[in-house]
Design a protein around this motif. Structure first.
Motif, PDB file in Angstrom:
ATOM      1  N   TRP A 173      31.062  25.619  51.337  1.00  0.00           N
ATOM      2  CA  TRP A 173      30.397  26.172  50.160  1.00  0.00           C
ATOM      3  C   TRP A 173      31.439  26.684  49.184  1.00  0.00           C
ATOM      4  N   LEU A 174      31.000  26.833  47.949  1.00  0.00           N
ATOM      5  CA  LEU A 174      31.896  27.283  46.883  1.00  0.00           C
ATOM      6  C   LEU A 174      31.094  28.110  45.894  1.00  0.00           C
ATOM      7  N   ALA A 175      31.635  29.286  45.521  1.00  0.00           N
ATOM      8  CA  ALA A 175      31.009  30.060  44.439  1.00  0.00           C
ATOM      9  C   ALA A 175      31.593  29.560  43.122  1.00  0.00           C
ATOM     10  N   GLY A 182      31.367  30.238  38.779  1.00  0.00           N
ATOM     11  CA  GLY A 182      30.829  30.980  37.645  1.00  0.00           C
ATOM     12  C   GLY A 182      30.709  30.009  36.479  1.00  0.00           C
ATOM     13  N   LEU A 183      31.499  30.286  35.418  1.00  0.00           N
ATOM     14  CA  LEU A 183      31.458  29.373  34.275  1.00  0.00           C
ATOM     15  C   LEU A 183      32.452  28.232  34.412  1.00  0.00           C
ATOM     16  N   GLY A 184      33.120  28.149  35.555  1.00  0.00           N
ATOM     17  CA  GLY A 184      34.031  27.027  35.796  1.00  0.00           C
ATOM     18  C   GLY A 184      35.203  27.008  34.824  1.00  0.00           C
ATOM     19  N   GLY A 235      25.430  42.143  36.564  1.00  0.00           N
ATOM     20  CA  GLY A 235      25.285  41.002  37.471  1.00  0.00           C
ATOM     21  C   GLY A 235      26.479  40.068  37.348  1.00  0.00           C
ATOM     22  N   ALA A 236      26.818  39.418  38.475  1.00  0.00           N
ATOM     23  CA  ALA A 236      28.005  38.553  38.501  1.00  0.00           C
ATOM     24  C   ALA A 236      27.895  37.381  37.527  1.00  0.00           C
ATOM     25  N   GLY A 237      26.668  36.995  37.193  1.00  0.00           N
ATOM     26  CA  GLY A 237      26.505  35.834  36.314  1.00  0.00           C
ATOM     27  C   GLY A 237      26.640  36.156  34.835  1.00  0.00           C
ATOM     28  N   PRO A 287      36.822  33.385  28.969  1.00  0.00           N
ATOM     29  CA  PRO A 287      35.482  32.777  28.959  1.00  0.00           C
ATOM     30  C   PRO A 287      34.873  32.529  30.329  1.00  0.00           C
ATOM     31  N   GLY A 288      34.763  33.568  31.152  1.00  0.00           N
ATOM     32  CA  GLY A 288      34.158  33.358  32.468  1.00  0.00           C
ATOM     33  C   GLY A 288      33.019  34.320  32.701  1.00  0.00           C
ATOM     34  N   THR A 289      32.550  34.362  33.955  1.00  0.00           N
ATOM     35  CA  THR A 289      31.528  35.332  34.330  1.00  0.00           C
ATOM     36  C   THR A 289      32.208  36.592  34.874  1.00  0.00           C
ATOM     37  N   VAL A 290      31.410  37.633  35.022  1.00  0.00           N
ATOM     38  CA  VAL A 290      31.913  38.875  35.616  1.00  0.00           C
ATOM     39  C   VAL A 290      32.307  38.621  37.087  1.00  0.00           C
ATOM     40  N   GLY A 291      31.520  37.805  37.796  1.00  0.00           N
ATOM     41  CA  GLY A 291      31.858  37.503  39.202  1.00  0.00           C
ATOM     42  C   GLY A 291      33.205  36.804  39.307  1.00  0.00           C
ATOM     43  N   GLY A 292      33.391  35.792  38.457  1.00  0.00           N
ATOM     44  CA  GLY A 292      34.675  35.073  38.452  1.00  0.00           C
ATOM     45  C   GLY A 292      35.802  35.986  37.996  1.00  0.00           C
ATOM     46  N   PHE A 313      36.636  38.273  40.918  1.00  0.00           N
ATOM     47  CA  PHE A 313      37.294  37.494  41.972  1.00  0.00           C
ATOM     48  C   PHE A 313      38.734  37.166  41.597  1.00  0.00           C
ATOM     49  N   MET A 314      38.941  36.820  40.311  1.00  0.00           N
ATOM     50  CA  MET A 314      40.280  36.417  39.847  1.00  0.00           C
ATOM     51  C   MET A 314      41.101  37.608  39.366  1.00  0.00           C
ATOM     52  N   ASN A 315      40.488  38.802  39.312  1.00  0.00           N
ATOM     53  CA  ASN A 315      41.093  39.929  38.597  1.00  0.00           C
ATOM     54  C   ASN A 315      41.604  39.452  37.234  1.00  0.00           C
ATOM     55  N   TYR A 342      47.984  40.778  40.790  1.00  0.00           N
ATOM     56  CA  TYR A 342      47.977  39.990  39.558  1.00  0.00           C
ATOM     57  C   TYR A 342      47.094  38.743  39.742  1.00  0.00           C
ATOM     58  N   ARG A 343      46.035  38.667  38.987  1.00  0.00           N
ATOM     59  CA  ARG A 343      45.073  37.555  39.003  1.00  0.00           C
ATOM     60  C   ARG A 343      44.529  37.267  40.406  1.00  0.00           C
ATOM     61  N   SER A 344      44.329  38.332  41.170  1.00  0.00           N
ATOM     62  CA  SER A 344      43.777  38.156  42.513  1.00  0.00           C
ATOM     63  C   SER A 344      43.071  39.430  42.974  1.00  0.00           C
ATOM     64  N   LEU A 359      50.162  27.976  41.181  1.00  0.00           N
ATOM     65  CA  LEU A 359      48.969  27.711  40.375  1.00  0.00           C
ATOM     66  C   LEU A 359      48.116  28.960  40.187  1.00  0.00           C
ATOM     67  N   GLU A 360      47.659  29.162  38.954  1.00  0.00           N
ATOM     68  CA  GLU A 360      46.618  30.167  38.715  1.00  0.00           C
ATOM     69  C   GLU A 360      45.253  29.480  38.822  1.00  0.00           C
ATOM     70  N   VAL A 361      45.171  28.253  38.299  1.00  0.00           N
ATOM     71  CA  VAL A 361      43.906  27.505  38.386  1.00  0.00           C
ATOM     72  C   VAL A 361      43.598  27.224  39.858  1.00  0.00           C
TER      73      VAL A 361
HETATM   74  C1  LIG Z   1      40.422  29.002  27.019  1.00  0.00           C
HETATM   75  C2  LIG Z   1      40.607  29.845  28.245  1.00  0.00           C
HETATM   76  C3  LIG Z   1      41.285  31.038  28.152  1.00  0.00           C
HETATM   77  C4  LIG Z   1      41.466  31.845  29.286  1.00  0.00           C
HETATM   78  N1  LIG Z   1      42.134  33.018  29.161  1.00  0.00           N
HETATM   79  C5  LIG Z   1      42.273  33.820  30.238  1.00  0.00           C
HETATM   80  C6  LIG Z   1      42.940  35.085  30.127  1.00  0.00           C
HETATM   81  O1  LIG Z   1      43.387  35.491  29.067  1.00  0.00           O
HETATM   82  N2  LIG Z   1      43.049  35.847  31.247  1.00  0.00           N
HETATM   83  C7  LIG Z   1      42.547  35.451  32.451  1.00  0.00           C
HETATM   84  O2  LIG Z   1      42.658  36.209  33.427  1.00  0.00           O
HETATM   85  N3  LIG Z   1      41.914  34.263  32.587  1.00  0.00           N
HETATM   86  C8  LIG Z   1      41.768  33.444  31.521  1.00  0.00           C
HETATM   87  N4  LIG Z   1      41.132  32.247  31.655  1.00  0.00           N
HETATM   88  C9  LIG Z   1      40.670  31.799  32.995  1.00  0.00           C
HETATM   89  C10 LIG Z   1      39.231  32.179  33.332  1.00  0.00           C
HETATM   90  O3  LIG Z   1      38.454  32.361  32.162  1.00  0.00           O
HETATM   91  C11 LIG Z   1      39.138  33.462  34.183  1.00  0.00           C
HETATM   92  O4  LIG Z   1      39.836  33.344  35.387  1.00  0.00           O
HETATM   93  C12 LIG Z   1      37.662  33.786  34.477  1.00  0.00           C
HETATM   94  O5  LIG Z   1      37.543  35.084  34.946  1.00  0.00           O
HETATM   95  C13 LIG Z   1      37.039  32.824  35.510  1.00  0.00           C
HETATM   96  O6  LIG Z   1      35.655  33.122  35.586  1.00  0.00           O
HETATM   97  P1  LIG Z   1      34.615  31.977  35.918  1.00  0.00           P
HETATM   98  O7  LIG Z   1      33.280  32.605  36.017  1.00  0.00           O
HETATM   99  O8  LIG Z   1      34.726  30.862  34.946  1.00  0.00           O
HETATM  100  O9  LIG Z   1      35.138  31.536  37.340  1.00  0.00           O
HETATM  101  P2  LIG Z   1      35.227  30.030  37.932  1.00  0.00           P
HETATM  102  O10 LIG Z   1      36.186  29.264  37.121  1.00  0.00           O
HETATM  103  O11 LIG Z   1      33.871  29.475  38.061  1.00  0.00           O
HETATM  104  O12 LIG Z   1      35.821  30.333  39.353  1.00  0.00           O
HETATM  105  C14 LIG Z   1      37.163  30.781  39.477  1.00  0.00           C
HETATM  106  C15 LIG Z   1      37.394  31.235  40.928  1.00  0.00           C
HETATM  107  O13 LIG Z   1      36.565  32.361  41.185  1.00  0.00           O
HETATM  108  C16 LIG Z   1      35.650  32.070  42.244  1.00  0.00           C
HETATM  109  N5  LIG Z   1      34.376  32.668  41.831  1.00  0.00           N
HETATM  110  C17 LIG Z   1      33.685  32.473  40.693  1.00  0.00           C
HETATM  111  N6  LIG Z   1      32.575  33.239  40.681  1.00  0.00           N
HETATM  112  C18 LIG Z   1      32.575  33.917  41.844  1.00  0.00           C
HETATM  113  C19 LIG Z   1      31.694  34.860  42.439  1.00  0.00           C
HETATM  114  N7  LIG Z   1      30.585  35.282  41.815  1.00  0.00           N
HETATM  115  N8  LIG Z   1      31.998  35.338  43.669  1.00  0.00           N
HETATM  116  C20 LIG Z   1      33.116  34.941  44.334  1.00  0.00           C
HETATM  117  N9  LIG Z   1      33.983  34.053  43.819  1.00  0.00           N
HETATM  118  C21 LIG Z   1      33.715  33.558  42.591  1.00  0.00           C
HETATM  119  C22 LIG Z   1      35.576  30.559  42.334  1.00  0.00           C
HETATM  120  O14 LIG Z   1      35.237  30.137  43.640  1.00  0.00           O
HETATM  121  C23 LIG Z   1      37.001  30.179  41.954  1.00  0.00           C
HETATM  122  O15 LIG Z   1      37.856  30.321  43.064  1.00  0.00           O
HETATM  123  C24 LIG Z   1      40.940  31.423  30.540  1.00  0.00           C
HETATM  124  C25 LIG Z   1      40.237  30.208  30.609  1.00  0.00           C
HETATM  125  C26 LIG Z   1      40.061  29.433  29.478  1.00  0.00           C
HETATM  126  C27 LIG Z   1      39.292  28.145  29.573  1.00  0.00           C
END
Ligand SMILES: Cc1cc2nc3c(=O)[nH]c(=O)nc-3n(C[C@H](O)[C@H](O)[C@H](O)COP(=O)(O)OP(=O)(O)OC[C@H]3O[C@@H](n4cnc5c(N)ncnc54)[C@H](O)[C@@H]3O)c2cc1C
Length: 308
Positions: free
Chosen positions: A61-63, A65-67, A105-107, A132-137, A140-142, A178-180, A302-304
């Motif tokens: 499985w995989l969580a 957010g906005l990918g 909410g995480a979404g 541009p992500g969700t609060v959950g992402g 998770f990513m800090n 950092y980012r974790s 990798l950060e991605v």
């Molecule tokens: C144009 C652009 C600019 C950006 N600038 C920044 C920036 O300045 N700083 C920064 O930190 N990031 C940046 N990012 C990266 C990204 O936006 C962040 O990391 C964001 O917080 C990811 O959220 P998401 O919902 O899209 O997560 P996703 O991309 O959907 O998922 C990222 C990771 O988090 C996990 N995850 C997602 N949702 C959940 C959840 N609810 N519970 C548990 N795990 C979860 C996923 O499994 C995956 O491992 C940028 C991205 C883009 C496209």
């Protein structure tokens, strides 16, 4: 997963479930093959049920957010993708009667929360307006920007463990880096953030400044995932250089494989110029890492999140 198993999964979820659904449309890269099952939970119970089902059947499985920070393989994900968005995106101001505490909410989208909190005269997340992500992402990513990140404001996180157990963790119990967040195999379903009163006009001014910087210096509206590489730690005997600076100094801006290109605007972004595959992006990543390693002896991490 068999058709019978997929039907059983769908019967346990109140939100929508799609089968064999291409994931490209659920990522900012617009890249990624199909998921065996894509679940849109509308409640925490849906998340619990999806995770329990995955545990019972031994499914991956995989969580999601906005990918906006993932690169999903061209062959897709042979498991259950739990996509948090609508239904789990409530924003509750003034949690526990304290106007500076919000439960979210995480979404919920981070940029929206950044704007709403700033408009309410609360600082702490406003600089994340361009993340541009969700609060959950974000938790998770800090995720962070311009000196702010989720670790600084998160008081509590609502989680579902991989076995379906719902629980709450205090922000202080999380191993932020950092980012974790170090949260591992869990799904974040909500967070409580503690913010600081500030002048909304000043916050609005800052938000505008940060947007100008993003527009000028990053391909923020192109198909990408933000920064591909983590910034390496500063060497003991020298000046810290960001991943982007190292890549730029090697003249790699504009370097491409197929439809994937090191952004001419910012060297730590690899953009999908139209029809890039995950393999194209991975090829560019490998070449950049090899050149940076050969020239500077630095192994870029990798950060991605690469999902295979
Ligand atoms: C144009 C652009 C600019 C950006 N600038 C920044 C920036 O300045 N700083 C920064 O930190 N990031 C940046 N990012 C990266 C990204 O936006 C962040 O990391 C964001 O917080 C990811 O959220 P998401 O919902 O899209 O997560 P996703 O991309 O959907 O998922 C990222 C990771 O988090 C996990 N995850 C997602 N949702 C959940 C959840 N609810 N519970 C548990 N795990 C979860 C996923 O499994 C995956 O491992 C940028 C991205 C883009 C496209």
């Amino acid at each position: 997963m068999t058709t019978t198993a997929l039907r059983e999964l769908a019967s346990r979820i109140t939100g929508e479930v799609r089968f064999d659904e291409p994931l490209a449309g659920y990522t900012t890269y617009r890249i990624g093959g199909p998921a065996a099952a894509l679940v849109f939970p509308s409640t925490t119970d849906d998340v619990v049920n999806a995770l329990e089902f995955a545990a019972e059947t031994g499914s991956r499985w995989l969580a999601l957010g906005l990918g906006s920070n993932v690169l999903i393989a061209d062959r897709g994900f042979d498991g259950i993708v739990i996509r948090l968005g609508r239904g789990l995106d409530a924003v509750q101001r003034g949690a526990g009667g304290d106007e500076t505490r919000w439960t979210v909410g995480a979404g919920a989208p981070t940029p929206l929360l950044a704007r709403q909190t700033a408009a309410a005269g609360l600082a702490g997340l406003h600089r994340l307006v361009g993340v541009p992500g969700t609060v959950g992402g974000g938790v998770f990513m800090n995720a962070g920007a311009h000196g702010q990140d989720f670790s600084q404001v998160t008081q509590a996180v609502e989680l579902v463990d991989g076995d379906g157990t719902v629980r709450s963790l205090a922000g202080s119990e999380i191993r932020w880096a950092y980012r974790s967040s170090g949260l591992g195999e869990r799904v974040v379903v909500g967070a409580t953030v503690q913010l600081t009163p500030a002048d909304p006009k000043e916050l609005e001014k800052e938000i505008k400044q940060h947007f100008r910087w993003r527009k000028a210096g990053t391909p923020f509206n192109e198909r990408c995932c933000g920064s591909v590489f983590r910034n390496p730690p500063a060497p003991d005997d020298g000046e810290a250089r960001s991943a982007g600076q190292l890549i730029d100094a090697l003249g790699l801006k504009g370097h491409r494989v197929g439809g994937a290109q090191v952004s001419p605007k910012h060297a730590n972004y690899i953009v999908n110029t139209g029809h890039a595959t995950a393999s194209d992006v991975l090829a560019v990543i490998g070449q950049v890492q090899a050149k940076v390693s050969a020239e500077y002896g630095i192994e870029l991490e990798l950060e991605v999140k690469v999902i295979e």
